[in-house]
Scaffold this active site. Structure first.
Site, PDB file in Angstrom:
ATOM      1  N   GLY A   9      16.538  64.269  47.622  1.00 61.24           N
ATOM      2  CA  GLY A   9      16.030  63.448  48.940  1.00 61.24           C
ATOM      3  C   GLY A   9      15.606  64.193  50.066  1.00 61.24           C
ATOM      4  N   GLY A  12      12.917  62.811  53.102  1.00 62.97           N
ATOM      5  CA  GLY A  12      13.404  61.631  53.923  1.00 62.97           C
ATOM      6  C   GLY A  12      13.623  62.134  55.280  1.00 62.97           C
ATOM      7  N   GLN A  13      14.171  61.054  56.022  1.00 63.68           N
ATOM      8  CA  GLN A  13      14.424  61.172  57.408  1.00 63.68           C
ATOM      9  C   GLN A  13      15.563  62.488  57.798  1.00 63.68           C
ATOM     10  OE1 GLN A  13      16.352  58.129  59.464  1.00 63.68           O
ATOM     11  NE2 GLN A  13      15.769  58.555  61.469  1.00 63.68           N
ATOM     12  N   ASP A  35      12.566  66.272  45.886  1.00 67.19           N
ATOM     13  CA  ASP A  35      12.478  64.947  45.952  1.00 67.19           C
ATOM     14  C   ASP A  35      11.450  64.222  44.911  1.00 67.19           C
ATOM     15  OD1 ASP A  35      11.885  62.340  47.270  1.00 67.19           O
ATOM     16  OD2 ASP A  35      12.656  63.283  49.090  1.00 67.19           O
ATOM     17  N   ILE A  36      11.284  63.124  44.863  1.00 70.00           N
ATOM     18  CA  ILE A  36      10.497  62.486  44.046  1.00 70.00           C
ATOM     19  C   ILE A  36       9.015  62.629  44.452  1.00 70.00           C
ATOM     20  CG2 ILE A  36      11.753  60.940  42.455  1.00 70.00           C
ATOM     21  CD1 ILE A  36      10.861  58.588  44.469  1.00 70.00           C
ATOM     22  N   ARG A  37       8.925  62.936  45.745  1.00 69.04           N
ATOM     23  CA  ARG A  37       7.305  63.161  46.168  1.00 69.04           C
ATOM     24  C   ARG A  37       7.348  64.376  46.960  1.00 69.04           C
ATOM     25  NH1 ARG A  37       8.067  61.125  51.503  1.00 69.04           N
ATOM     26  NH2 ARG A  37      10.265  60.182  51.523  1.00 69.04           N
ATOM     27  N   TYR A 143      23.129  47.340  49.974  1.00 66.48           N
ATOM     28  CA  TYR A 143      23.091  48.820  50.391  1.00 66.48           C
ATOM     29  C   TYR A 143      24.830  48.957  50.531  1.00 66.48           C
ATOM     30  CZ  TYR A 143      22.426  52.547  53.428  1.00 66.48           C
ATOM     31  OH  TYR A 143      22.443  53.982  54.190  1.00 66.48           O
ATOM     32  N   LYS A 147      27.240  51.598  49.021  1.00 68.35           N
ATOM     33  CA  LYS A 147      28.005  52.620  49.687  1.00 68.35           C
ATOM     34  C   LYS A 147      29.608  52.554  49.798  1.00 68.35           C
ATOM     35  CE  LYS A 147      24.511  55.081  51.284  1.00 68.35           C
ATOM     36  NZ  LYS A 147      24.348  56.245  50.575  1.00 68.35           N
TER      37      LYS A 147
HETATM   38  N1  SER Z   1      20.381  53.334  58.943  1.00 68.03           N
HETATM   39  C1  SER Z   1      20.733  52.501  57.801  1.00 68.03           C
HETATM   40  C2  SER Z   1      19.988  51.162  57.611  1.00 68.03           C
HETATM   41  O1  SER Z   1      19.600  50.662  58.662  1.00 68.03           O
HETATM   42  C3  SER Z   1      22.116  52.382  57.843  1.00 68.03           C
HETATM   43  O2  SER Z   1      22.931  53.364  57.001  1.00 68.03           O
HETATM   44  O3  SER Z   1      19.847  50.971  56.516  1.00 68.03           O
END
Ligand code: SER
Length: 314
Positions: A9, A12-13, A35-37, A143, A147
């Site tokens: 990954g 990403g950010q 990454d996948i891209r 999510y 986690k």
């Molecule tokens: N920044 C993340 C989100 O907003 C939280 O881990 O999903």
């Protein structure tokens, strides 16, 4: 001694800046981005890159063997807002990728793992202010559930199989190099782009929605410091609370107005408000300070200043 590192990954950010920081530290050749891209030109040109799906165990194993990887940073994930739209896809990506990496460590194919958790592990019954390290959790988003489960599995693999896995619960992350995607805290990045381009921004969270936030440089430093800490100092193998600042959209807007006096903010809360309502306003990160010396460097003023300056220069 040089370490060989794999980042899943990496485009990403967080992944983009983490890759650059680790390459700076350990040498470009020893940090494999994947990454996948494909990612930004800066990232792609700075060292080895592999197209890799974090849910594909064999593909990861091949890369690990080929480059003799010792440490893996698993930054691939589906964030909170997108995960509410695709619950099963989010669960599969977030959990399978973690099991892949934990199992590689369990089988001694790698030595050390970093896996990010989030303030999303907390829920509506969690104390909101200075949320303690150990407290009622009960996350209510897909999510957050992934986690929290991930945290339990990290601790389990550490206790049961001696896996050296390390983790922090990132707050909302603010950065200018790469935009976040699909999160509930994304407004705190979008607002800077819109402040510069349109002098106005419509927030999808209400003016009083206070959340824990952090500037990316602090997040990268925390990640690297935790990975370099002596293992005997680390009492937490689920995930450490990590804090820097806490603010609501109206406070961020006021800070931007000091630089751009005619900036205007409007509010149109959407489904992300419901997610934000279940998260802490601030976290108690004293365990991270005690165990591995965590100390943030960026507050709201400093973050606003560097975000506006850097985006203007981009
Ligand atoms: N920044 C993340 C989100 O907003 C939280 O881990 O999903």
């Amino acid at each position: 001694m040089q370490k060989s590192i794999l980042i899943l990954g990496a485009c990403g950010q967080i992944g983009t800046e983490l890759t650059m920081a680790l390459r700076e530290k350990h040498g470009s050749g020893s940090v494999v981005a994947s990454d996948i891209r494909e990612g930004s030109k800066t990232l792609m040109d700075s060292g080895p890159f592999e197209l890799l799906d974090a849910t594909d165990y064999e593909a990861i194993e091949n890369v690990v063997m080929h480059y003799e990887i010792e440490e893996v940073y698993l930054m691939a994930a589906m964030l909170s807002a997108t995960a509410e739209k695709f619950p099963m896809r989010a669960w599969n990506l977030n959990m399978n990728s973690l099991f892949n990496v934990l199992n590689l460590a369990k089988d001694k194919k790698i030595d050390k793992v970093f896996w990010p958790s989030s303030i999303a592990v907390f829920g509506p019954n969690t104390p909101k202010d200075e949320t303690p390290q150990h407290t009622m959790m009960e996350p209510s988003t897909v999510y957050g559930i992934s986690k929290q489960s991930g945290e339990r599995w990290c601790e389990y693999y550490h206790k049961k199989y001696g896996v050296d896995v390390r983790s922090v619960r990132y707050p909302g992350l603010i950065s200018w190099k790469t935009q976040p995607g699909g999160g509930t805290t994304d407004y705190a990045v979008e607002i800077f782009h819109k402040a510069l381009s349109d002098k106005k921004y419509t927030s999808f969270l209400t003016e009083w929605t206070k959340l824990p936030m952090m500037y990316m440089d602090d997040a990268i430093r925390a990640t690297i410091n935790l990975m370099e800490a002596e293992p005997e100092h680390l009492q937490i193998r689920s995930s450490y609370n990590l804090g820097a600042m806490s603010f609501a959209p109206r406070e961020l807007a006021a800070c931007i107005k000091e630089h751009i006096p005619d900036f205007e903010i409007f509010y149109a809360p959407d489904f992300r408000q419901e997610i934000a309502n279940t998260w802490p306003a601030s976290v108690d990160d004293s365990k991270a300070s005690q165990d591995w010396g965590w100390e943030p460097a960026f507050d709201l003023e400093k973050t606003t200043d560097v975000m506006l300056k850097s985006l203007k220069g981009k």
